[in-house]
Motif scaffolding. Sequence first.
Motif, PDB file in Angstrom:
ATOM      1  N   GLY A   1      -9.801  18.787  -2.737  1.00  0.00           N
ATOM      2  CA  GLY A   1      -8.646  18.533  -1.886  1.00  0.00           C
ATOM      3  C   GLY A   1      -8.568  17.147  -1.262  1.00  0.00           C
ATOM      4  N   PHE A   2      -9.394  16.219  -1.744  1.00  0.00           N
ATOM      5  CA  PHE A   2      -9.297  14.862  -1.233  1.00  0.00           C
ATOM      6  C   PHE A   2      -8.135  14.145  -1.914  1.00  0.00           C
ATOM      7  CE2 PHE A   2     -13.559  16.139  -0.268  1.00  0.00           C
ATOM      8  CZ  PHE A   2     -13.886  15.496   0.915  1.00  0.00           C
ATOM      9  N   ALA A   3      -7.281  13.508  -1.114  1.00  0.00           N
ATOM     10  CA  ALA A   3      -6.166  12.735  -1.657  1.00  0.00           C
ATOM     11  C   ALA A   3      -6.652  11.330  -1.981  1.00  0.00           C
ATOM     12  CB  ALA A   3      -5.024  12.673  -0.645  1.00  0.00           C
ATOM     13  N   GLY A   4      -6.203  10.800  -3.099  1.00  0.00           N
ATOM     14  CA  GLY A   4      -6.605   9.443  -3.484  1.00  0.00           C
ATOM     15  C   GLY A   4      -5.726   8.403  -2.815  1.00  0.00           C
ATOM     16  N   ILE A   5      -6.352   7.391  -2.253  1.00  0.00           N
ATOM     17  CA  ILE A   5      -5.558   6.247  -1.782  1.00  0.00           C
ATOM     18  C   ILE A   5      -6.234   4.965  -2.258  1.00  0.00           C
ATOM     19  CG2 ILE A   5      -4.774   7.446   0.300  1.00  0.00           C
ATOM     20  CD1 ILE A   5      -6.572   5.395   1.888  1.00  0.00           C
ATOM     21  N   GLU A   6      -5.469   3.893  -2.244  1.00  0.00           N
ATOM     22  CA  GLU A   6      -6.027   2.554  -2.419  1.00  0.00           C
ATOM     23  C   GLU A   6      -5.531   1.706  -1.272  1.00  0.00           C
ATOM     24  OE1 GLU A   6      -5.402   0.547  -6.124  1.00  0.00           O
ATOM     25  OE2 GLU A   6      -7.087   1.593  -7.022  1.00  0.00           O
ATOM     26  N   THR A   7      -6.393   0.831  -0.801  1.00  0.00           N
ATOM     27  CA  THR A   7      -5.954  -0.144   0.191  1.00  0.00           C
ATOM     28  C   THR A   7      -6.010  -1.527  -0.435  1.00  0.00           C
ATOM     29  OG1 THR A   7      -8.198  -0.368   1.059  1.00  0.00           O
ATOM     30  CG2 THR A   7      -6.775   1.240   2.130  1.00  0.00           C
TER      31      THR A   7
ATOM     32  N   GLU B   1     -10.918  15.558  -6.183  1.00  0.00           N
ATOM     33  CA  GLU B   1      -9.607  16.210  -6.171  1.00  0.00           C
ATOM     34  C   GLU B   1      -9.735  17.732  -6.132  1.00  0.00           C
ATOM     35  OE1 GLU B   1      -6.936  12.664  -8.222  1.00  0.00           O
ATOM     36  OE2 GLU B   1      -7.523  14.356  -9.453  1.00  0.00           O
TER      37      GLU B   1
ATOM     38  N   GLU C   1       0.871  -1.185   0.000  1.00  0.00           N
ATOM     39  CA  GLU C   1       0.000   0.000   0.000  1.00  0.00           C
ATOM     40  C   GLU C   1       0.904   1.230   0.000  1.00  0.00           C
ATOM     41  OE1 GLU C   1      -4.054  -1.340   2.365  1.00  0.00           O
ATOM     42  OE2 GLU C   1      -2.474  -0.365   3.484  1.00  0.00           O
TER      43      GLU C   1
ATOM     44  N   ARG D   1       0.867   7.143  -3.882  1.00  0.00           N
ATOM     45  CA  ARG D   1      -0.282   6.899  -4.753  1.00  0.00           C
ATOM     46  C   ARG D   1      -0.331   7.907  -5.906  1.00  0.00           C
ATOM     47  NH1 ARG D   1      -3.705   3.587  -7.415  1.00  0.00           N
ATOM     48  NH2 ARG D   1      -5.667   4.645  -7.823  1.00  0.00           N
TER      49      ARG D   1
ATOM     50  N   GLY E   1       1.433  15.350  -1.837  1.00  0.00           N
ATOM     51  CA  GLY E   1       0.584  14.184  -1.664  1.00  0.00           C
ATOM     52  C   GLY E   1      -0.895  14.500  -1.687  1.00  0.00           C
TER      53      GLY E   1
ATOM     54  N   VAL F   1      -8.814  23.093  -4.540  1.00  0.00           N
ATOM     55  CA  VAL F   1      -8.772  24.007  -3.401  1.00  0.00           C
ATOM     56  C   VAL F   1      -9.298  23.327  -2.149  1.00  0.00           C
ATOM     57  CG1 VAL F   1      -9.645  26.216  -2.496  1.00  0.00           C
ATOM     58  CG2 VAL F   1      -9.232  25.943  -4.951  1.00  0.00           C
TER      59      VAL F   1
ATOM     60  N   PRO G   1      -4.073  16.807  -3.744  1.00  0.00           N
ATOM     61  CA  PRO G   1      -4.318  17.501  -5.012  1.00  0.00           C
ATOM     62  C   PRO G   1      -4.267  19.019  -4.867  1.00  0.00           C
ATOM     63  CG  PRO G   1      -6.272  16.229  -4.317  1.00  0.00           C
ATOM     64  CD  PRO G   1      -5.228  16.012  -3.288  1.00  0.00           C
ATOM     65  N   THR G   2      -4.556  19.489  -3.677  1.00  0.00           N
ATOM     66  CA  THR G   2      -4.772  20.895  -3.379  1.00  0.00           C
ATOM     67  C   THR G   2      -3.644  21.842  -3.810  1.00  0.00           C
ATOM     68  OG1 THR G   2      -5.739  19.955  -1.388  1.00  0.00           O
ATOM     69  CG2 THR G   2      -5.593  22.363  -1.518  1.00  0.00           C
TER      70      THR G   2
ATOM     71  N   LYS H   1      -8.240  14.180   4.477  1.00  0.00           N
ATOM     72  CA  LYS H   1      -9.336  13.998   3.521  1.00  0.00           C
ATOM     73  C   LYS H   1      -8.890  13.017   2.454  1.00  0.00           C
ATOM     74  CE  LYS H   1     -11.465  17.885   2.142  1.00  0.00           C
ATOM     75  NZ  LYS H   1     -11.689  19.302   1.679  1.00  0.00           N
TER      76      LYS H   1
ATOM     77  N   ARG I   1     -13.692  11.274  -9.449  1.00  0.00           N
ATOM     78  CA  ARG I   1     -12.305  11.520  -9.039  1.00  0.00           C
ATOM     79  C   ARG I   1     -11.936  12.985  -9.181  1.00  0.00           C
ATOM     80  NH1 ARG I   1      -7.200   9.264 -12.633  1.00  0.00           N
ATOM     81  NH2 ARG I   1      -5.690  10.792 -11.912  1.00  0.00           N
TER      82      ARG I   1
END
Lengths: 453, 453
Positions: B36-42, B33, A12, A18, A353, A385, A355-356, B106, B29
């Motif tokens: 401001g949400f960061a993308g992750i995968e588990t 973004e 992960e 990511r 890390g 943002v 998007p902001t 986030k 997606r």
Amino acid sequence: MARIAPLSGFPEWLPDGRVVEQHVLDTLRRTFELHGFAGIETRAVEPLDQLLRKGETSKEVYVLRRLQADPDAVDSDKQLGLHFDLTVPFARYVLENAGRLSFPFKRYQIQKVWRGERPQDGRFREFAQADIDVVGAGELPYHYEVELPLVMAEALGRLADVGLPPVRILVNNRKVAEGFYRGLGLDDVEGVLRNLDKLDKVGPDAVAELLGTECGATPEQAKACLELAGITGSDVSVIDAVRALAAAYGAGTELLEAGLAELGALIEAAAVRAPGVVVADLKIARGLDYYTGSVYETVLVGHEGLGSICSGGRYDTLASDGKNTYPGVGLSIGVSRLVSRLLSAGLVRATRGVPTAVLVAVTSEEQRAASDAVAAALRARGIPVDVAPKAAKFGKQIQFADRRGIPYVWFPGEEDRAAGSVKDIRSGEQVEADAGTWAPPAQDWWPRVVPGV
Amino acid sequence: MARIAPLSGFPEWLPDGRVVEQHVLDTLRRTFELHGFAGIETRAVEPLDQLLRKGETSKEVYVLRRLQADPDAVDSDKQLGLHFDLTVPFARYVLENAGRLSFPFKRYQIQKVWRGERPQDGRFREFAQADIDVVGAGELPYHYEVELPLVMAEALGRLADVGLPPVRILVNNRKVAEGFYRGLGLDDVEGVLRNLDKLDKVGPDAVAELLGTECGATPEQAKACLELAGITGSDVSVIDAVRALAAAYGAGTELLEAGLAELGALIEAAAVRAPGVVVADLKIARGLDYYTGSVYETVLVGHEGLGSICSGGRYDTLASDGKNTYPGVGLSIGVSRLVSRLLSAGLVRATRGVPTAVLVAVTSEEQRAASDAVAAALRARGIPVDVAPKAAKFGKQIQFADRRGIPYVWFPGEEDRAAGSVKDIRSGEQVEADAGTWAPPAQDWWPRVVPGV
């Protein structure tokens, strides 16, 4: 709560890792689409009998059981396993949908696969693969065997600017090997290939002995096989070298000539379309019981120890339903292994890390709506943002941005809500700005993936 | 080969269906973004004890076993199951990486999940979810309970132009319900909620009886509960209605007032930022043993029978490691169910199932390199191009394009390789063109998703 620990073999990434993986996946997808490959996804499971139909128990399949299934009752469900590659599911998808697909059918597929192998071998138990294949109904022209490795070369080449080392695609042709061995009088083609595959591990002397004991080769025949495996090069002189070797041993056959014509065409086209990338390497074997023409392996230059990161070949029978046979050619990139190496070797990094690009500060909780309005105005023009979580002191809000690598902090104006000032927190430079018109410079707009230095 | 049949509960799309799904995923997606949400995968698996720690056996977990594991030996591996949602893995990820993440954190996460439920209920056994959550360390400001449903409203709203029906986000607040019931003198809050949740199924009379027999409610108390559940509306008059009802029954409490303040703030902000989308609905329950503040459900207007396509809420304890508690708020879109409905109801369609905008015809196999060069020139400018599989008659090559919905066929020039002519096979119009400058109109460049009609 139980202790939390990573599971060995199930990689992960943190958010910045990511970002790197997502960039790799986006780049591959875009390249595949530019070449007309349609994206599909298949379910993660296949009936166990399908997964094992090629005797693939070596792949350590994960079998599924419903927790509440009665273990003593005969389960009405078919036994299901997680797919261990994307080729078996694709073959099944082609048969299931043959009447609704147009052939030749070009598809890309980017998904996780699972193998219950020992993770201590440096292998993953869950990893992402990115596959391209072309499959025909009944027939498939040879030129796809030239096209597909070049698509992969282009896809991987598009990652050079973010720090991916150069790749070298090693190619061979099963017809060349088989034609040569049969010309020598060696009919156990699979046995010879299996032993030659050990060359890097055990060395030429041991392989020569194995060819004698296991395949009944004379010392002369073994020597010829080893000489063929030693031939490598990136221009058509390779073809002449093989032909000369075959002549010296009286091993020329029609099959050999057919294979040399194909291999020569590939080398020639590659020299024009991807100079320096494709190298003929006559020792590449790749489970030749499966492949029937070109075979491919790909190494990262300087990271050859990582093994092949992108492999594949031509198969005359991807699938068959009794009525039709579907030949294909395809390659598969081991994305997780590639990304894991890029990150662990520090070859690439993400500029941030999150998007902001801009954090909008909040003057007081009563004024939060003003900050939300600024954020909405910037987002409406495609700028990522975030709004500060709390109306803390500005120093704290700047720290919030700094910790995440967010380059800009926006301070809303007291009177006009859209007007305000924006500070580049790296340089400290602060300018008046309007949320309806201001934009960050292109290189700060989204996180970028850059060489790791 | 064994007979090939679809597996019930494991949906797969043909390439044009996948274009629709990919568009939905890309849109979600991008919206996440922008906020401001960061993308992750588990990883797809969690230790079984983690999956079951909330007593979630109702979720029908799939348990994994390695095919070659000795069934009689005690397996040294921990027992693993496939995750049935993205919340449990996210909670584990947060704990595992707490020291390396910045809070509030986030994240968005778009992945497949698996549940071994009966597929005949119209439920999938494998489906994609798209989740957003914000998680704090120790505390999480209330304004995120306003922000997150509005992000989802925006994300789903961006799909309106391709044919997604309008969405209605139904919101409630656990504090309102609990405060009101306790004010009435009903302390079995979970019991009351569980029975009210059956309202749509069994009707008000049956619920009133159940409240009596199971929760010890008097007819008067049951009547009050049903009246609360009947309150709904999209402006703050809802708050007044609840307050009046509480006054009439003498059911006012501090908890109720706290909940009403939160619900009112959400309704008020939503009326500004997403007019007409958010509706307070006092009967929304959503497993309130888990949620502690706002709860959300989302229906497609005109497709209410599909159930909630996007649900979630606030939870005070997403995760806890003994030292820290991590409160959160999040929502999850059931992407597969949504896409399945969009496709099966014919609400949306893709303009084509291949990325290809242009098919370059091949005059003769000897001239294939000329067609490849045209394709490379067009691709270099970002145009998705395929080259005809065979130098068949031009009519056949045009048919190849037509069958796939490829709008343009390029005929290479005889003299100048880059010059040629390009035909819009829909209108039949053919013009001279240069591969270094010609481009398709924007609406033909990539496959688009459009309303189904």
